[in-house]
Design a protein around this motif. Structure first.
Motif, short mmCIF file in Angstrom:
data_model
loop_
_atom_site.label_atom_id
_atom_site.label_comp_id
_atom_site.label_asym_id
_atom_site.label_seq_id
_atom_site.Cartn_x
_atom_site.Cartn_y
_atom_site.Cartn_z
N GLN A 355 39.29 40.24 42.25
CA GLN A 355 39.67 41.65 42.18
C GLN A 355 38.49 42.50 41.71
OE1 GLN A 355 43.61 42.65 41.20
NE2 GLN A 355 43.09 44.45 39.97
N PHE A 361 43.38 41.89 45.61
CA PHE A 361 44.04 42.51 44.47
C PHE A 361 45.35 41.79 44.18
CE2 PHE A 361 41.08 45.67 45.84
CZ PHE A 361 40.70 46.32 44.68
N GLU A 365 45.19 47.83 39.23
CA GLU A 365 43.79 48.10 38.91
C GLU A 365 43.71 49.37 38.07
OE1 GLU A 365 39.43 47.76 39.52
OE2 GLU A 365 41.12 46.38 39.62
#
Length: 457
Positions: A355, A361, A365
């Motif tokens: 990531q 991902f 985030e």
């Protein structure tokens, strides 16, 4: 094994950055620069932790003038560490700060160019040249003040605060970021001023590493060899902030690039210093690990076996060893092995590294700044509240910024943004677009969550 890039060196007070000198470690205060007592106390904590430079925001001439008092108090107490003034938007503030600080950071994105509006501007070549002349007219008097006071300069370009002028001609590209730096650097060279350090920062590790490499090549072509400051801006806090910083900074350190570093964490600034020290100390071992990992690549997978005395050091070593390989997409999968740590921990770290390299991902985030004297709300508490409410939203990117210096720009990569707009006031963004302005701080987190939830419905 890589060797360190050959650079000139810059005098910053009694220390030198670059050349054969050690890689210097620094941090930035989060206090109000007008509060002498708090600023001196925090600077001491940073220095006692091992910080070799301390930076303060100087958003106006009042703050720049107070750097004289902060410096005097520190020196009276036996602290001679160089102080750095951080200047945005008001060029005359840099002129004042240069009289009292060992170093002044200026941002080409807003030193002369007006604040960005993300509008496309059309320039003829002649008009563009006139804009460069405006920069030179403002910059030369500042350079002369720095010469008189033996003050060093950092030309600090941030991906998130490129001017509309640069963005209009070059787009949001590494070439544009580098040119923003080079425009200023060429003026410094013409004026025969060499106590200059360069930094190019981004919250996106791929952008940061790619652009710094391009800057090195560009400077080499023009026979420039100025020392480089490295950092991943808005890296966040906790494990994620450490991993993201180590991956981006470590990718370059293991290539021999970097003369001074800052690990930007949304924590107390003295917490950054031990992490930065570890990165520097780990360079030889991680350079070797990187070479070994490169030979292990098979079926799009990097296989890396390593050990460390503790979990944090293991995380930093793994990030430094594979950072460049992931950023360069030598592989897009990662298999970590260790006799010390559990398979679940190792797999979780692999996901975090992927990531950080913008490959895959697997969780929310957070692009959060470390805060500074411009931040007028409790950054750490706010981050904790937002994380608690959104950590289940896999793949969502949320920017949490103390002020507008990098806010909208660095959040171009984010889905939503929470940005300090003034004392007790917050503005909310979707991408680069401000959708609600000047919300009272005690309502802003709920408003952000409402915005996210309404969009998801």
């Amino acid at each position: 094994m890589s060797t360190r890039r050959i650079s000139s060196f810059a005098h910053v007070g009694h220390i030198a950055i670059g050349g054969d000198n050690p890689i210097r470690i620094q941090s930035m205060a989060t206090t109000d620069t007008n509060d002498t007592e708090a600023s001196v106390a925090q600077a001491k904590r940073i220095i006692d932790a091992g910080g070799e430079l301390v930076r303060f925001t100087t958003q106006g001439t009042r703050e720049a003038e107070n750097m004289k008092n902060i410096s005097a108090r520190l020196k009276a107490d036996g602290y001679n560490t160089p102080l750095v003034a951080d200047v945005h938007f008001t060029a005359n503030t840099a002129d004042v700060a240069a009289q009292y600080c060992e170093k002044v950071r200026i941002n080409p994105g807003n030193y002369v160019d007006p604040g960005r509006t993300f509008k496309h501007l059309e320039y003829t070549d002649e008009e563009y040249a006139e804009e460069l002349q405006k920069i030179e007219k403002k910059l030369v008097p500042f350079i002369n003040i720095c010469k008189e006071h033996h003050t060093a300069v950092r030309i600090g370009v941030n991906h998130g605060s490129l001017s509309d002028r640069i963005m209009s001609r070059y787009g949001d590209t590494p070439e544009g970021i580098v040119e923003s730096c080079m425009e200023f650097l060429r003026i410094f060279r013409r004026e025969n001023f060499n106590d200059v350090v360069i930094s190019i920062k981004a919250s996106n590790t791929v952008v940061m590493v790619t652009t710094v490499r391009l800057l090195v090549k560009t400077m080499d072509k023009e026979d420039m060899h100025y020392p480089l400051h490295l950092g991943v801006t808005e890296a966040g806090e906790g494990e994620d902030g450490r991993i993201k910083s180590a991956l981006g900074i470590g990718a370059l350190l293991t290539e021999g690039i970097g003369d001074t570093i800052r690990v930007s964490l949304s924590e107390e600034p003295e917490c950054e210093i031990p992490v930065a020290r570890k990165l520097v100390d780990l360079i030889p071992e991680c350079t070797q690990l990187r070479a070994e990992a490169e030979t292990s690549i098979k079926d799009d997978t990097i296989t890396l076996t390593l050990d460390a005395p503790d979990w944090e050091t293991f995380q930093l070593k793994a990030a430094m060893a594979v950072g460049a390989l992931l950023i360069d997409r030598k592989a897009t999968k990662l298999q970590l092995s260790s006799s010390q740590f559990s398979r679940s921990d190792l797999d979780s770290l692999s996901d975090a590294l992927l990531q950080a390299a913008r490959i895959k991902f697997t969780k929310t985030e957070y692009i959060s700044c470390p805060g500074c004297g411009r931040t007028l709300y409790n950054l750490q508490e706010t981050i904790a509240r937002i994380k608690a409410a959104t950590s289940h939203l896999v793949g969502l990117k949320i920017g949490i910024m103390g002020c507008i210096v990098n806010g909208p720009g660095e959040m171009a990569d984010a889905d939503y943004g929470y940005v300090g707009a003034g004392r007790g006031k917050i503005s909310l963004y979707k991408g680069k677009v401000c959708v609600e302005k000047n919300i009272p701080e005690d309502e802003a987190v709920d408003k952000l969550l409402e915005l996210i939830n309404n969009d998801r419905k």
